[in-house]
Design a protein around this motif. Structure first.
Motif, PDB file in Angstrom:
ATOM      1  N   UNK A 173     -49.330 -58.370   2.494  1.00  0.00           N
ATOM      2  CA  UNK A 173     -49.057 -57.063   3.085  1.00  0.00           C
ATOM      3  C   UNK A 173     -48.077 -57.166   4.241  1.00  0.00           C
ATOM      4  N   UNK A 174     -47.525 -56.022   4.609  1.00  0.00           N
ATOM      5  CA  UNK A 174     -46.646 -55.944   5.764  1.00  0.00           C
ATOM      6  C   UNK A 174     -47.497 -55.740   7.013  1.00  0.00           C
ATOM      7  N   UNK A 226     -45.033 -65.110   4.611  1.00  0.00           N
ATOM      8  CA  UNK A 226     -45.183 -63.760   4.058  1.00  0.00           C
ATOM      9  C   UNK A 226     -44.332 -62.771   4.848  1.00  0.00           C
ATOM     10  N   UNK A 227     -44.356 -62.879   6.176  1.00  0.00           N
ATOM     11  CA  UNK A 227     -43.585 -61.962   7.006  1.00  0.00           C
ATOM     12  C   UNK A 227     -42.080 -62.129   6.772  1.00  0.00           C
ATOM     13  N   UNK A 228     -41.623 -63.349   6.585  1.00  0.00           N
ATOM     14  CA  UNK A 228     -40.205 -63.583   6.306  1.00  0.00           C
ATOM     15  C   UNK A 228     -39.817 -63.009   4.947  1.00  0.00           C
ATOM     16  N   UNK A 229     -40.714 -63.132   3.980  1.00  0.00           N
ATOM     17  CA  UNK A 229     -40.473 -62.548   2.660  1.00  0.00           C
ATOM     18  C   UNK A 229     -40.369 -61.031   2.767  1.00  0.00           C
ATOM     19  N   UNK A 230     -41.289 -60.425   3.534  1.00  0.00           N
ATOM     20  CA  UNK A 230     -41.258 -58.978   3.745  1.00  0.00           C
ATOM     21  C   UNK A 230     -39.961 -58.557   4.433  1.00  0.00           C
ATOM     22  N   UNK A 231     -39.540 -59.353   5.390  1.00  0.00           N
ATOM     23  CA  UNK A 231     -38.322 -59.034   6.139  1.00  0.00           C
ATOM     24  C   UNK A 231     -37.094 -59.065   5.236  1.00  0.00           C
ATOM     25  N   UNK A 232     -37.086 -60.009   4.309  1.00  0.00           N
ATOM     26  CA  UNK A 232     -35.929 -60.106   3.408  1.00  0.00           C
ATOM     27  C   UNK A 232     -35.895 -58.969   2.389  1.00  0.00           C
TER      28      UNK A 232
END
Length: 86
Positions: free
Chosen positions: A21-22, A59-65
């Motif tokens: 999740x974000x 996960x946060x880096x994936x969300x950011x991309x």
């Protein structure tokens, strides 16, 4: 840091990793501000559980991309709804 804050950080981190999740989605589920979630999982969690913090960071880096894609989809949906009302 109190035990309550530490346990919240771990709970938030585990939730983000398990559900991908974000920060906003996590904040909504837990009923706290996104600022609190962000501070807990980026700063505090690194001191408490570095291994979990690394997983959360991935996960946060994936969300950011992906956020520019999500923003475009949201805008497209907004205008599709506006056009449908006319």
């Amino acid at each position: 840091m109190t035990k309550n804050v530490e346990s919240r950080c771990i709970e938030l981190g585990e939730y983000i990793v398990e559900n991908k999740t974000t920060v906003r989605q996590t904040a909504k589920v837990f009923g706290i501000s996104k600022s609190t979630v962000h501070i807990d999982v980026t700063k505090r969690l690194g001191e408490i559980a570095p291994l979990l913090a690394g997983k959360v960071n991935e996960v946060l880096q994936s969300n950011k991309s992906q956020r520019h894609i999500r923003g475009g989809e949201a805008t497209r949906e907004k205008y599709r709804l506006i056009k449908g009302k006319k």
